[in-house]
Design a protein around this motif. Structure first.
Motif, PDB file in Angstrom:
ATOM      1  N   HIS A 129       4.997  11.570  -6.721  1.00  0.00           N
ATOM      2  CA  HIS A 129       5.748  10.672  -7.595  1.00  0.00           C
ATOM      3  C   HIS A 129       7.250  10.814  -7.325  1.00  0.00           C
ATOM      4  N   LYS A 130       7.702  12.065  -7.218  1.00  0.00           N
ATOM      5  CA  LYS A 130       9.118  12.341  -6.943  1.00  0.00           C
ATOM      6  C   LYS A 130       9.528  11.753  -5.597  1.00  0.00           C
ATOM      7  N   ASP A 131       8.729  12.009  -4.557  1.00  0.00           N
ATOM      8  CA  ASP A 131       9.054  11.488  -3.219  1.00  0.00           C
ATOM      9  C   ASP A 131       9.122   9.965  -3.210  1.00  0.00           C
ATOM     10  N   LEU A 132       8.171   9.334  -3.876  1.00  0.00           N
ATOM     11  CA  LEU A 132       8.169   7.870  -3.943  1.00  0.00           C
ATOM     12  C   LEU A 132       9.385   7.352  -4.700  1.00  0.00           C
ATOM     13  N   ALA A 133       9.694   7.983  -5.826  1.00  0.00           N
ATOM     14  CA  ALA A 133      10.834   7.548  -6.635  1.00  0.00           C
ATOM     15  C   ALA A 133      12.146   7.698  -5.865  1.00  0.00           C
ATOM     16  N   LEU A 134      12.308   8.821  -5.157  1.00  0.00           N
ATOM     17  CA  LEU A 134      13.527   9.026  -4.376  1.00  0.00           C
ATOM     18  C   LEU A 134      13.626   8.027  -3.227  1.00  0.00           C
ATOM     19  N   THR A 135      12.520   7.754  -2.566  1.00  0.00           N
ATOM     20  CA  THR A 135      12.510   6.777  -1.473  1.00  0.00           C
ATOM     21  C   THR A 135      12.854   5.390  -1.998  1.00  0.00           C
ATOM     22  N   ALA A 136      12.283   5.013  -3.132  1.00  0.00           N
ATOM     23  CA  ALA A 136      12.577   3.710  -3.724  1.00  0.00           C
ATOM     24  C   ALA A 136      14.056   3.598  -4.062  1.00  0.00           C
ATOM     25  N   LYS A 137      14.615   4.664  -4.604  1.00  0.00           N
ATOM     26  CA  LYS A 137      16.041   4.659  -4.954  1.00  0.00           C
ATOM     27  C   LYS A 137      16.904   4.498  -3.708  1.00  0.00           C
ATOM     28  N   MET A 138      16.542   5.224  -2.630  1.00  0.00           N
ATOM     29  CA  MET A 138      17.304   5.115  -1.374  1.00  0.00           C
ATOM     30  C   MET A 138      17.216   3.709  -0.790  1.00  0.00           C
ATOM     31  N   GLU A 139      16.064   3.072  -0.950  1.00  0.00           N
ATOM     32  CA  GLU A 139      15.857   1.724  -0.411  1.00  0.00           C
ATOM     33  C   GLU A 139      16.432   0.642  -1.327  1.00  0.00           C
ATOM     34  N   GLY A 140      16.775   1.008  -2.546  1.00  0.00           N
ATOM     35  CA  GLY A 140      17.335   0.043  -3.492  1.00  0.00           C
ATOM     36  C   GLY A 140      16.285  -0.899  -4.072  1.00  0.00           C
ATOM     37  N   VAL A 141      15.057  -0.399  -4.196  1.00  0.00           N
ATOM     38  CA  VAL A 141      13.983  -1.205  -4.773  1.00  0.00           C
ATOM     39  C   VAL A 141      13.345  -0.411  -5.910  1.00  0.00           C
ATOM     40  N   SER A 142      12.528  -1.107  -6.689  1.00  0.00           N
ATOM     41  CA  SER A 142      11.831  -0.403  -7.772  1.00  0.00           C
ATOM     42  C   SER A 142      10.681   0.408  -7.192  1.00  0.00           C
ATOM     43  N   LEU A 143      10.247   1.389  -7.943  1.00  0.00           N
ATOM     44  CA  LEU A 143       9.094   2.186  -7.539  1.00  0.00           C
ATOM     45  C   LEU A 143       7.872   1.281  -7.380  1.00  0.00           C
ATOM     46  N   ASN A 144       7.725   0.318  -8.270  1.00  0.00           N
ATOM     47  CA  ASN A 144       6.609  -0.627  -8.205  1.00  0.00           C
ATOM     48  C   ASN A 144       6.656  -1.429  -6.897  1.00  0.00           C
ATOM     49  N   GLN A 145       7.820  -1.932  -6.524  1.00  0.00           N
ATOM     50  CA  GLN A 145       7.953  -2.705  -5.279  1.00  0.00           C
ATOM     51  C   GLN A 145       7.616  -1.853  -4.066  1.00  0.00           C
ATOM     52  N   LEU A 146       8.102  -0.626  -4.047  1.00  0.00           N
ATOM     53  CA  LEU A 146       7.827   0.267  -2.924  1.00  0.00           C
ATOM     54  C   LEU A 146       6.332   0.544  -2.818  1.00  0.00           C
ATOM     55  N   ALA A 147       5.705   0.876  -3.942  1.00  0.00           N
ATOM     56  CA  ALA A 147       4.272   1.168  -3.930  1.00  0.00           C
ATOM     57  C   ALA A 147       3.474  -0.051  -3.471  1.00  0.00           C
ATOM     58  N   MET A 148       3.847  -1.230  -3.924  1.00  0.00           N
ATOM     59  CA  MET A 148       3.150  -2.454  -3.532  1.00  0.00           C
ATOM     60  C   MET A 148       3.269  -2.690  -2.028  1.00  0.00           C
ATOM     61  N   CYS A 149       4.448  -2.494  -1.477  1.00  0.00           N
ATOM     62  CA  CYS A 149       4.643  -2.673  -0.036  1.00  0.00           C
ATOM     63  C   CYS A 149       3.854  -1.649   0.774  1.00  0.00           C
ATOM     64  N   LEU A 150       3.838  -0.409   0.322  1.00  0.00           N
ATOM     65  CA  LEU A 150       3.083   0.632   1.022  1.00  0.00           C
ATOM     66  C   LEU A 150       1.581   0.359   0.977  1.00  0.00           C
ATOM     67  N   ILE A 151       1.081  -0.081  -0.162  1.00  0.00           N
ATOM     68  CA  ILE A 151      -0.338  -0.402  -0.282  1.00  0.00           C
ATOM     69  C   ILE A 151      -0.681  -1.591   0.612  1.00  0.00           C
ATOM     70  N   ALA A 152       0.141  -2.638   0.571  1.00  0.00           N
ATOM     71  CA  ALA A 152      -0.117  -3.817   1.406  1.00  0.00           C
ATOM     72  C   ALA A 152      -0.107  -3.451   2.887  1.00  0.00           C
ATOM     73  N   GLY A 153       0.845  -2.620   3.289  1.00  0.00           N
ATOM     74  CA  GLY A 153       0.899  -2.178   4.683  1.00  0.00           C
ATOM     75  C   GLY A 153      -0.329  -1.378   5.072  1.00  0.00           C
ATOM     76  N   GLY A 154      -0.798  -0.534   4.171  1.00  0.00           N
ATOM     77  CA  GLY A 154      -1.995   0.253   4.439  1.00  0.00           C
ATOM     78  C   GLY A 154      -3.243  -0.619   4.556  1.00  0.00           C
ATOM     79  N   LEU A 155      -3.340  -1.650   3.705  1.00  0.00           N
ATOM     80  CA  LEU A 155      -4.474  -2.563   3.786  1.00  0.00           C
ATOM     81  C   LEU A 155      -4.447  -3.343   5.092  1.00  0.00           C
TER      82      LEU A 155
END
Length: 122
Positions: free
Chosen positions: A89-115
Motif C-alpha cells: 500500500h505504501k509503495d503504491l501510494a508513494l508511486t502514485a504521488k510521484m506520478e501525480g495521479v491518484s492511488l485509484n488511477q495508478l492501481a487501475m492502470c497497473l491492473i489493466a496493463g497486467g490483464l
C-alpha cells in the motif's frame, strides 16, 4: 415463461477467439461450457462458432439443461475492495504521488496493463 432458441441466440454471449499454435483458430462461448469449435480462418471460425452456439443451445433446451445467460454490464458496479500488505500500500501510494495521479488511477492502470500482458500470453 419458457425461453426458446431464438431468445438465447439473440443474447450477447462472449465469444473468445484464440490462435491455435498448430495453425488456425479456436473459439468458444465463455458462458456455455463445452461450446467450442475450430477453423483455419477467423471468418470461417465466426460462422462455425455461431453454428456451435445454436447446436449447444438446442441440445440444452431439448435435454432440459439450465442455460446460463451472459453477464450484463449492470451486474458490475465498477467497485471492489482489495486488501493488501501495508508495505505494498505504501509503495503504491508513494508511486502514485510521484506520478501525480491518484492511488485509484495508478492501481487501475497497473491492473489493466497486467490483464493486457496476460491476454497477450494466451
Amino acid at each position: 415463461m419458457k425461453e426458446d432458441l431464438q431468445y438465447y441466440m439473440s443474447l450477447p454471449y462472449r465469444e473468445v477467439i484464440e490462435a491455435d499454435p498448430s495453425g488456425g483458430f479456436v473459439g468458444h462461448i465463455a458462458e456455455l461450457p463445452g461450446c467450442i469449435t475450430q477453423a483455419e480462418t477467423k471468418t470461417a471460425l465466426l460462422d462455425l462458432l455461431d453454428d456451435a452456439k445454436e447446436e449447444w443451445l438446442a441440445a440444452a433446451l431439448e435435454d432440459g439443461v439450465a442455460i446460463p445467460e451472459p453477464a450484463r454490464a449492470e451486474d458490475y458496479s465498477g467497485r471492489f475492495n482489495l486488501r493488501l500488505p501495508k508495505s505494498l500500500h505504501k509503495d503504491l501510494a508513494l508511486t502514485a504521488k510521484m506520478e501525480g495521479v491518484s492511488l485509484n488511477q495508478l492501481a487501475m492502470c497497473l491492473i489493466a496493463g497486467g490483464l493486457k500482458a496476460s491476454a497477450a500470453k494466451q
